[in-house]
Design a protein around this motif. Structure first.
Motif, PDB file in Angstrom:
ATOM      1  N   ALA A   1       0.826   9.492  -5.683  1.00  0.00           N
ATOM      2  CA  ALA A   1       1.379  10.829  -5.460  1.00  0.00           C
ATOM      3  C   ALA A   1       2.227  11.280  -6.642  1.00  0.00           C
ATOM      4  O   ALA A   1       2.155  12.445  -7.071  1.00  0.00           O
ATOM      5  CB  ALA A   1       2.199  10.844  -4.180  1.00  0.00           C
ATOM      6  N   ALA A   2       3.014  10.379  -7.191  1.00  0.00           N
ATOM      7  CA  ALA A   2       3.832  10.725  -8.355  1.00  0.00           C
ATOM      8  C   ALA A   2       2.956  11.064  -9.554  1.00  0.00           C
ATOM      9  O   ALA A   2       3.228  12.044 -10.276  1.00  0.00           O
ATOM     10  CB  ALA A   2       4.779   9.575  -8.692  1.00  0.00           C
ATOM     11  N   MET A   3       1.909  10.288  -9.788  1.00  0.00           N
ATOM     12  CA  MET A   3       1.011  10.580 -10.910  1.00  0.00           C
ATOM     13  C   MET A   3       0.273  11.897 -10.693  1.00  0.00           C
ATOM     14  O   MET A   3       0.052  12.656 -11.641  1.00  0.00           O
ATOM     15  CB  MET A   3       0.014   9.434 -11.108  1.00  0.00           C
ATOM     16  CG  MET A   3       0.658   8.156 -11.613  1.00  0.00           C
ATOM     17  SD  MET A   3       1.686   8.373 -13.081  1.00  0.00           S
ATOM     18  CE  MET A   3       0.511   8.981 -14.247  1.00  0.00           C
ATOM     19  N   GLY A   4      -0.116  12.184  -9.458  1.00  0.00           N
ATOM     20  CA  GLY A   4      -0.748  13.464  -9.158  1.00  0.00           C
ATOM     21  C   GLY A   4       0.187  14.624  -9.409  1.00  0.00           C
ATOM     22  O   GLY A   4      -0.222  15.670  -9.929  1.00  0.00           O
ATOM     23  N   LEU A   5       1.451  14.453  -9.063  1.00  0.00           N
ATOM     24  CA  LEU A   5       2.443  15.503  -9.305  1.00  0.00           C
ATOM     25  C   LEU A   5       2.656  15.718 -10.796  1.00  0.00           C
ATOM     26  O   LEU A   5       2.728  16.865 -11.269  1.00  0.00           O
ATOM     27  CB  LEU A   5       3.763  15.135  -8.623  1.00  0.00           C
ATOM     28  CG  LEU A   5       4.882  16.161  -8.706  1.00  0.00           C
ATOM     29  CD1 LEU A   5       4.467  17.448  -8.009  1.00  0.00           C
ATOM     30  CD2 LEU A   5       6.140  15.597  -8.078  1.00  0.00           C
ATOM     31  N   VAL A   6       2.713  14.639 -11.570  1.00  0.00           N
ATOM     32  CA  VAL A   6       2.855  14.761 -13.030  1.00  0.00           C
ATOM     33  C   VAL A   6       1.632  15.458 -13.620  1.00  0.00           C
ATOM     34  O   VAL A   6       1.757  16.350 -14.465  1.00  0.00           O
ATOM     35  CB  VAL A   6       3.063  13.368 -13.667  1.00  0.00           C
ATOM     36  CG1 VAL A   6       2.928  13.423 -15.186  1.00  0.00           C
ATOM     37  CG2 VAL A   6       4.426  12.807 -13.287  1.00  0.00           C
ATOM     38  N   TRP A   7       0.438  15.088 -13.156  1.00  0.00           N
ATOM     39  CA  TRP A   7      -0.786  15.742 -13.650  1.00  0.00           C
ATOM     40  C   TRP A   7      -0.771  17.227 -13.313  1.00  0.00           C
ATOM     41  O   TRP A   7      -1.130  18.065 -14.140  1.00  0.00           O
ATOM     42  CB  TRP A   7      -2.014  15.066 -13.034  1.00  0.00           C
ATOM     43  CG  TRP A   7      -3.288  15.743 -13.414  1.00  0.00           C
ATOM     44  CD1 TRP A   7      -3.979  15.574 -14.561  1.00  0.00           C
ATOM     45  CD2 TRP A   7      -3.962  16.727 -12.652  1.00  0.00           C
ATOM     46  NE1 TRP A   7      -5.081  16.389 -14.560  1.00  0.00           N
ATOM     47  CE2 TRP A   7      -5.091  17.116 -13.400  1.00  0.00           C
ATOM     48  CE3 TRP A   7      -3.738  17.322 -11.406  1.00  0.00           C
ATOM     49  CZ2 TRP A   7      -5.986  18.069 -12.935  1.00  0.00           C
ATOM     50  CZ3 TRP A   7      -4.625  18.266 -10.962  1.00  0.00           C
ATOM     51  CH2 TRP A   7      -5.738  18.635 -11.723  1.00  0.00           C
TER      52      TRP A   7
ATOM     53  N   TRP B   1       0.833  -1.206   0.000  1.00  0.00           N
ATOM     54  CA  TRP B   1       0.000   0.000   0.000  1.00  0.00           C
ATOM     55  C   TRP B   1       0.867   1.254   0.000  1.00  0.00           C
ATOM     56  O   TRP B   1       0.468   2.291  -0.527  1.00  0.00           O
ATOM     57  CB  TRP B   1      -1.000  -0.007   1.152  1.00  0.00           C
ATOM     58  CG  TRP B   1      -0.392   0.135   2.518  1.00  0.00           C
ATOM     59  CD1 TRP B   1       0.025  -0.850   3.333  1.00  0.00           C
ATOM     60  CD2 TRP B   1      -0.116   1.356   3.196  1.00  0.00           C
ATOM     61  NE1 TRP B   1       0.545  -0.349   4.485  1.00  0.00           N
ATOM     62  CE2 TRP B   1       0.459   1.022   4.433  1.00  0.00           C
ATOM     63  CE3 TRP B   1      -0.291   2.689   2.905  1.00  0.00           C
ATOM     64  CZ2 TRP B   1       0.861   1.973   5.348  1.00  0.00           C
ATOM     65  CZ3 TRP B   1       0.099   3.635   3.831  1.00  0.00           C
ATOM     66  CH2 TRP B   1       0.671   3.277   5.036  1.00  0.00           C
ATOM     67  N   VAL B   2       2.067   1.199   0.573  1.00  0.00           N
ATOM     68  CA  VAL B   2       2.967   2.358   0.555  1.00  0.00           C
ATOM     69  C   VAL B   2       3.429   2.619  -0.872  1.00  0.00           C
ATOM     70  O   VAL B   2       3.470   3.774  -1.323  1.00  0.00           O
ATOM     71  CB  VAL B   2       4.169   2.128   1.498  1.00  0.00           C
ATOM     72  CG1 VAL B   2       5.175   3.258   1.374  1.00  0.00           C
ATOM     73  CG2 VAL B   2       3.706   1.974   2.932  1.00  0.00           C
ATOM     74  N   TYR B   3       3.725   1.564  -1.624  1.00  0.00           N
ATOM     75  CA  TYR B   3       4.091   1.732  -3.027  1.00  0.00           C
ATOM     76  C   TYR B   3       2.926   2.310  -3.822  1.00  0.00           C
ATOM     77  O   TYR B   3       3.110   3.150  -4.704  1.00  0.00           O
ATOM     78  CB  TYR B   3       4.511   0.390  -3.647  1.00  0.00           C
ATOM     79  CG  TYR B   3       5.861  -0.091  -3.197  1.00  0.00           C
ATOM     80  CD1 TYR B   3       7.007   0.631  -3.491  1.00  0.00           C
ATOM     81  CD2 TYR B   3       5.989  -1.272  -2.488  1.00  0.00           C
ATOM     82  CE1 TYR B   3       8.244   0.189  -3.087  1.00  0.00           C
ATOM     83  CE2 TYR B   3       7.229  -1.724  -2.076  1.00  0.00           C
ATOM     84  CZ  TYR B   3       8.344  -0.981  -2.378  1.00  0.00           C
ATOM     85  OH  TYR B   3       9.575  -1.414  -1.973  1.00  0.00           O
TER      86      TYR B   3
END
Length: 90
Positions: free
Chosen positions: A78-84, A70-72
């Protein structure tokens, strides 16, 4: 079928017997001709076994490997949200 060939082996006991009891290394026939001592063979076998078992990795690598799935998932989200966010602002 068993052939009549004699082989030399090095047997290394596992430090953590949770999964494996021993590691068995088959020694090359020409290793004795290169001036390698029995002690050097055993030390090399132990070093290789430690490398495969992950005994020489650092504390950070061990902690990273032991993270829950779940941490991964959270990190990926979070990474995809940052890219978006970056592409939306540009």
């Amino acid at each position: 079928m068993v052939k009549g060939i004699s082989r030399r082996v090095v047997v290394v006991d596992s430090p953590d017997r949770r999964f494996f009891e021993q590691a068995i290394f088959i020694v090359r026939n020409d290793a004795a001709g290169e001036g390698v001592t029995a002690r050097e063979l055993v030390e090399e076998a132990r070093r290789v076994a430690r490398n495969y078992a992950g005994g020489e990795c650092g504390r950070l690598a061990r902690a990273w490997r032991n993270l829950s799935p779940w941490v991964y998932s959270v990190m990926g989200a979070a990474a995809m949200g940052l890219v978006w966010l970056i592409t939306a602002l540009i």
